[in-house]
Scaffold this motif. Structure first.
Motif, PDB file in Angstrom:
ATOM      1  N   GLN A 137       0.811  -1.211   0.000  1.00 53.22           N
ATOM      2  CA  GLN A 137       0.000   0.000   0.000  1.00 53.22           C
ATOM      3  C   GLN A 137       0.849   1.267   0.000  1.00 53.22           C
ATOM      4  O   GLN A 137       0.419   2.307  -0.499  1.00 53.22           O
ATOM      5  CB  GLN A 137      -0.978  -0.032   1.182  1.00 53.22           C
ATOM      6  CG  GLN A 137      -2.060  -1.099   0.991  1.00 53.22           C
ATOM      7  CD  GLN A 137      -2.924  -1.333   2.215  1.00 53.22           C
ATOM      8  OE1 GLN A 137      -3.470  -0.404   2.794  1.00 53.22           O
ATOM      9  NE2 GLN A 137      -3.049  -2.593   2.614  1.00 53.22           N
ATOM     10  N   LEU A 138       2.060   1.196   0.524  1.00 53.52           N
ATOM     11  CA  LEU A 138       2.976   2.330   0.405  1.00 53.52           C
ATOM     12  C   LEU A 138       3.307   2.574  -1.063  1.00 53.52           C
ATOM     13  O   LEU A 138       3.339   3.709  -1.530  1.00 53.52           O
ATOM     14  CB  LEU A 138       4.263   2.060   1.184  1.00 53.52           C
ATOM     15  CG  LEU A 138       4.238   2.340   2.690  1.00 53.52           C
ATOM     16  CD1 LEU A 138       5.494   1.799   3.340  1.00 53.52           C
ATOM     17  CD2 LEU A 138       4.102   3.828   2.961  1.00 53.52           C
ATOM     18  N   VAL A 139       3.558   1.506  -1.805  1.00 56.55           N
ATOM     19  CA  VAL A 139       3.855   1.634  -3.233  1.00 56.55           C
ATOM     20  C   VAL A 139       2.653   2.201  -3.971  1.00 56.55           C
ATOM     21  O   VAL A 139       2.780   3.097  -4.805  1.00 56.55           O
ATOM     22  CB  VAL A 139       4.252   0.265  -3.829  1.00 56.55           C
ATOM     23  CG1 VAL A 139       4.325   0.349  -5.347  1.00 56.55           C
ATOM     24  CG2 VAL A 139       5.590  -0.186  -3.271  1.00 56.55           C
ATOM     25  N   PHE A 188      18.591   4.732   0.646  1.00 57.04           N
ATOM     26  CA  PHE A 188      18.983   3.953  -0.526  1.00 57.04           C
ATOM     27  C   PHE A 188      18.172   2.661  -0.612  1.00 57.04           C
ATOM     28  O   PHE A 188      17.639   2.310  -1.677  1.00 57.04           O
ATOM     29  CB  PHE A 188      20.476   3.629  -0.453  1.00 57.04           C
ATOM     30  CG  PHE A 188      20.982   2.814  -1.606  1.00 57.04           C
ATOM     31  CD1 PHE A 188      21.249   3.399  -2.831  1.00 57.04           C
ATOM     32  CD2 PHE A 188      21.182   1.448  -1.469  1.00 57.04           C
ATOM     33  CE1 PHE A 188      21.707   2.638  -3.905  1.00 57.04           C
ATOM     34  CE2 PHE A 188      21.634   0.681  -2.529  1.00 57.04           C
ATOM     35  CZ  PHE A 188      21.896   1.279  -3.750  1.00 57.04           C
ATOM     36  N   ILE A 189      18.057   1.950   0.512  1.00 59.93           N
ATOM     37  CA  ILE A 189      17.298   0.703   0.523  1.00 59.93           C
ATOM     38  C   ILE A 189      15.804   0.985   0.424  1.00 59.93           C
ATOM     39  O   ILE A 189      15.057   0.279  -0.255  1.00 59.93           O
ATOM     40  CB  ILE A 189      17.623  -0.110   1.792  1.00 59.93           C
ATOM     41  CG1 ILE A 189      19.099  -0.557   1.756  1.00 59.93           C
ATOM     42  CG2 ILE A 189      16.717  -1.319   1.927  1.00 59.93           C
ATOM     43  CD1 ILE A 189      19.574  -1.242   3.016  1.00 59.93           C
ATOM     44  N   GLY A 190      15.359   2.071   1.085  1.00 57.39           N
ATOM     45  CA  GLY A 190      13.940   2.412   1.090  1.00 57.39           C
ATOM     46  C   GLY A 190      13.395   2.726  -0.287  1.00 57.39           C
ATOM     47  O   GLY A 190      12.253   2.386  -0.602  1.00 57.39           O
ATOM     48  N   LYS A 191      14.210   3.351  -1.135  1.00 55.71           N
ATOM     49  CA  LYS A 191      13.718   3.705  -2.476  1.00 55.71           C
ATOM     50  C   LYS A 191      13.384   2.445  -3.277  1.00 55.71           C
ATOM     51  O   LYS A 191      12.436   2.450  -4.071  1.00 55.71           O
ATOM     52  CB  LYS A 191      14.741   4.563  -3.226  1.00 55.71           C
ATOM     53  CG  LYS A 191      16.004   3.853  -3.641  1.00 55.71           C
ATOM     54  CD  LYS A 191      16.901   4.716  -4.487  1.00 55.71           C
ATOM     55  CE  LYS A 191      18.217   4.024  -4.801  1.00 55.71           C
ATOM     56  NZ  LYS A 191      18.061   2.698  -5.440  1.00 55.71           N
ATOM     57  N   PHE A 243      10.043   0.969  -1.900  1.00 50.14           N
ATOM     58  CA  PHE A 243       8.870   1.720  -2.347  1.00 50.14           C
ATOM     59  C   PHE A 243       8.667   1.666  -3.856  1.00 50.14           C
ATOM     60  O   PHE A 243       7.664   2.150  -4.360  1.00 50.14           O
ATOM     61  CB  PHE A 243       8.997   3.186  -1.932  1.00 50.14           C
ATOM     62  CG  PHE A 243       8.763   3.427  -0.468  1.00 50.14           C
ATOM     63  CD1 PHE A 243       8.337   2.410   0.371  1.00 50.14           C
ATOM     64  CD2 PHE A 243       8.963   4.672   0.077  1.00 50.14           C
ATOM     65  CE1 PHE A 243       8.112   2.633   1.714  1.00 50.14           C
ATOM     66  CE2 PHE A 243       8.748   4.910   1.426  1.00 50.14           C
ATOM     67  CZ  PHE A 243       8.317   3.881   2.245  1.00 50.14           C
ATOM     68  N   SER A 244       9.618   1.090  -4.571  1.00 49.35           N
ATOM     69  CA  SER A 244       9.520   1.051  -6.022  1.00 49.35           C
ATOM     70  C   SER A 244       8.383   0.142  -6.471  1.00 49.35           C
ATOM     71  O   SER A 244       8.154  -0.932  -5.901  1.00 49.35           O
ATOM     72  CB  SER A 244      10.838   0.560  -6.626  1.00 49.35           C
ATOM     73  OG  SER A 244      10.691   0.285  -7.997  1.00 49.35           O
ATOM     74  N   ARG A 255       9.338  -3.507  -7.347  1.00 49.04           N
ATOM     75  CA  ARG A 255       9.876  -4.383  -6.299  1.00 49.04           C
ATOM     76  C   ARG A 255       9.344  -5.807  -6.392  1.00 49.04           C
ATOM     77  O   ARG A 255      10.053  -6.764  -6.148  1.00 49.04           O
ATOM     78  CB  ARG A 255       9.539  -3.792  -4.927  1.00 49.04           C
ATOM     79  CG  ARG A 255       9.743  -4.772  -3.792  1.00 49.04           C
ATOM     80  CD  ARG A 255       9.559  -4.145  -2.428  1.00 49.04           C
ATOM     81  NE  ARG A 255       8.294  -3.463  -2.271  1.00 49.04           N
ATOM     82  CZ  ARG A 255       7.160  -4.072  -1.984  1.00 49.04           C
ATOM     83  NH1 ARG A 255       7.104  -5.388  -1.912  1.00 49.04           N
ATOM     84  NH2 ARG A 255       6.047  -3.380  -1.817  1.00 49.04           N
ATOM     85  N   GLY A 256       8.088  -5.964  -6.742  1.00 50.33           N
ATOM     86  CA  GLY A 256       7.485  -7.293  -6.753  1.00 50.33           C
ATOM     87  C   GLY A 256       7.029  -7.693  -5.351  1.00 50.33           C
ATOM     88  O   GLY A 256       7.053  -6.901  -4.410  1.00 50.33           O
ATOM     89  N   ASN A 257       6.629  -8.945  -5.209  1.00 52.48           N
ATOM     90  CA  ASN A 257       6.126  -9.430  -3.928  1.00 52.48           C
ATOM     91  C   ASN A 257       7.252  -9.583  -2.913  1.00 52.48           C
ATOM     92  O   ASN A 257       8.405  -9.830  -3.275  1.00 52.48           O
ATOM     93  CB  ASN A 257       5.435 -10.788  -4.106  1.00 52.48           C
ATOM     94  CG  ASN A 257       4.157 -10.677  -4.908  1.00 52.48           C
ATOM     95  OD1 ASN A 257       3.462  -9.656  -4.856  1.00 52.48           O
ATOM     96  ND2 ASN A 257       3.824 -11.722  -5.655  1.00 52.48           N
ATOM     97  N   VAL A 258       6.898  -9.457  -1.641  1.00 59.26           N
ATOM     98  CA  VAL A 258       7.838  -9.737  -0.555  1.00 59.26           C
ATOM     99  C   VAL A 258       7.580 -11.168  -0.098  1.00 59.26           C
ATOM    100  O   VAL A 258       6.552 -11.454   0.540  1.00 59.26           O
ATOM    101  CB  VAL A 258       7.655  -8.755   0.620  1.00 59.26           C
ATOM    102  CG1 VAL A 258       8.601  -9.120   1.765  1.00 59.26           C
ATOM    103  CG2 VAL A 258       7.905  -7.316   0.163  1.00 59.26           C
ATOM    104  N   ASP A 259       8.481 -12.088  -0.460  1.00 62.55           N
ATOM    105  CA  ASP A 259       8.325 -13.483  -0.048  1.00 62.55           C
ATOM    106  C   ASP A 259       8.687 -13.620   1.428  1.00 62.55           C
ATOM    107  O   ASP A 259       9.551 -12.905   1.948  1.00 62.55           O
ATOM    108  CB  ASP A 259       9.227 -14.388  -0.883  1.00 62.55           C
ATOM    109  CG  ASP A 259       8.815 -14.425  -2.340  1.00 62.55           C
ATOM    110  OD1 ASP A 259       7.610 -14.289  -2.612  1.00 62.55           O
ATOM    111  OD2 ASP A 259       9.695 -14.569  -3.215  1.00 62.55           O
ATOM    112  N   THR A 260       8.029 -14.560   2.110  1.00 62.36           N
ATOM    113  CA  THR A 260       8.237 -14.719   3.550  1.00 62.36           C
ATOM    114  C   THR A 260       8.559 -16.169   3.908  1.00 62.36           C
ATOM    115  O   THR A 260       8.183 -17.107   3.200  1.00 62.36           O
ATOM    116  CB  THR A 260       6.996 -14.271   4.341  1.00 62.36           C
ATOM    117  OG1 THR A 260       5.859 -15.049   3.931  1.00 62.36           O
ATOM    118  CG2 THR A 260       6.704 -12.795   4.117  1.00 62.36           C
ATOM    119  N   LEU A 261       9.251 -16.304   5.031  1.00 62.57           N
ATOM    120  CA  LEU A 261       9.600 -17.621   5.571  1.00 62.57           C
ATOM    121  C   LEU A 261       9.481 -17.553   7.085  1.00 62.57           C
ATOM    122  O   LEU A 261       9.768 -16.516   7.686  1.00 62.57           O
ATOM    123  CB  LEU A 261      11.039 -17.989   5.184  1.00 62.57           C
ATOM    124  CG  LEU A 261      11.578 -19.311   5.747  1.00 62.57           C
ATOM    125  CD1 LEU A 261      10.919 -20.499   5.038  1.00 62.57           C
ATOM    126  CD2 LEU A 261      13.095 -19.394   5.598  1.00 62.57           C
TER     127      LEU A 261
END
Length: 313
Positions: free
Chosen positions: A228-230, A260-263, A266-267, A270-276
Motif C-alpha cells: 500500500q505504500l507503493v 537507498f534501501i527504502g527507495k 517503495f519502487s 519491487r514485486g512481492n515480498v516473499d516470507t519464511l
C-alpha cells in the motif's frame, strides 16, 4: 575565430547544464533534509523525553552474507518506563541490491538454539544477554547467515509510522475477533486500521495457535504496508517517514543507507515480498525444559537448509 566562438558557446552550454544539475541535486538533498527533520520534530512532540538519551550504542560486527545480500536484523521492542526493553519480535529483512528485491524471515522467539557462551536457550534470550550482537552471533552459528545491520524498533515508532504514512489507515482483513491482552480490541472483517489498531493486530497471540498466528500476522502486515505504500506513491514522503520513526529506532544504519534501501522497497518494480518462518513446518517439537519453560526444539539442519534455499531462489 568562428571555431573558437563555437567552442566557447559549447562550454557555456555544458556549464549551464552542470550548474542546473548541481542545483537540482542540492535542492533534492535540502528538501530531503528538511522533510526528515520535520518528521523527527513531529514525533518528538508526541513523547515526554528525548529518546536519544535512552539509546544504547551497541557493538555490531555485521557484514554482507556469502551470497552478496544485505541482511537486516529487525527487533521489535516494548520499552515500558524504566523496565528493561523486551525484544519479542525477531525478523531478518533480506535485500538483494542487484535485483532490487526483498524477502522476510521471521524467527520464532521460543526457538531453542545454542547461544554462543551460554549454552542452549530460547533465541530471544540472546538479546537480554548481549544485545543485537549476540543475536547476530547466534544466527550465524546456528544458520550460517551473516547480518550486516540491525534495527531495534520501539512499538510506538510503529504506531507513529502507520499514522503518518496512512492517514486513512492500512487496509487489512482481520481474520478473527481479537480482544484478549490488546490495548485496542478488533472485530473480524476487511477494514482500515490506524497505528494503535495495527499494533494490536500484529501483537495478538492469545488464541489456540498462539505465537504461530502472531508471526503469520506480522508477515501479513509487513506485506500489506509495503504494497500500500507503493500504491499511494510514497517515495517523496520517504525522508519524512524516516524522520517520524527515527526517535523510536536504534540502528547502525546511516540515514543514507535507509534512504537507498527504502527507495527500492517503495519502487513499483519491487514485486512481492516473499516470507519464511523459522522453524518451518514438520521441523520442530514443542516441549518444556526446566530452565526455559515451553520451547520449540527445532531440527537445525532442516531449518538451516530451508533458510539458505529461501534466500538464494
Amino acid at each position: 575565430m568562428r571555431a573558437d566562438k563555437h567552442r566557447n558557446k559549447k562550454r557555456r552550454r555544458w556549464a549551464s547544464i552542470l550548474i542546473f544539475f548541481l542545483l537540482l541535486v542540492g535542492g533534492a538533498i535540502g528538501y530531503s533534509y528538511y522533510q526528515y527533520n520535520q518528521g523527527v520534530n513531529q514525533s518528538l512532540k508526541n513523547i515526554n523525553k528525548d529518546p536519544e538519551e535512552a539509546k544504547v550504542n551497541y557493538k555490531f560486527e555485521g557484514q554482507k552474507d556469502q551470497y552478496g545480500d544485505t541482511n537486516i536484523l529487525l527487533l521489535g521492542s516494548d520499552a515500558r518506563g524504566d523496565e528493561p526493553s523486551r525484544a519479542d519480535t525477531i525478523m531478518i529483512a533480506h535485500y538483494n541490491e542487484d535485483k532490487g528485491t526483498f524477502k522476510l524471515t521471521s524467527i520464532m522467539r521460543d526457538s531453542y538454539v545454542q547461544i554462543p557462551g551460554y549454552g542452549k536457550h530460547k533465541i530471544n534470550s540472546a538479546f537480554a544477554r548481549g544485545g543485537p550482537e549476540l543475536i547476530r552471533k547466534t544466527i550465524k552459528q546456528n544458520f550460517d547467515i551473516d547480518l550486516q545491520y540491525y534495527a531495534i524498533v520501539d512499538f510506538q515508532g510503529f504506531v507513529q509510522l502507520i499514522d503518518e504514512a496512512f492517514p486513512n489507515g492500512v487496509e487489512i482483513n482481520v481474520e478473527k475477533k481479537m480482544s484478549a491482552y490488546v490495548d485496542v480490541p478488533l472485530q473480524p472483517g476487511l477494514q482500515r486500521l490506524n497505528g494503535e489498531e495495527m499494533l494490536s493486530y500484529v501483537r495478538f497471540r492469545h488464541d489456540a495457535i498462539g505465537d504461530f498466528g502472531r508471526v503469520e500476522r506480522q508477515q501479513k502486515a509487513v506485506k500489506a504496508i509495503g504494497d500500500q505504500l507503493v500504491s499511494i506513491q510514497n517515495v517523496a514522503k520517504l525522508p519524512k517517514l524516516l524522520g517520524v520513526v527515527s526517535p523510536f529506532i536504534n540502528t547502525n544504519m546511516d540515514t543514507s543507507d535507509m534512504l537507498f534501501i527504502g527507495k527500492d522497497f517503495f519502487s513499483d518494480e519491487r514485486g512481492n515480498v516473499d516470507t519464511l518462518r523459522i522453524p518451518i513446518d514438520n521441523s520442530f517439537t514443542e516441549k518444556r525444559v526446566a530452565k526455559d519453560g515451553a520451547v520449540l526444539d527445532i531440527d537445525l539442519q532442516k531449518n538451516k537448509a530451508a533458510l539458505h534455499e529461501f534466500i538464494t531462489k
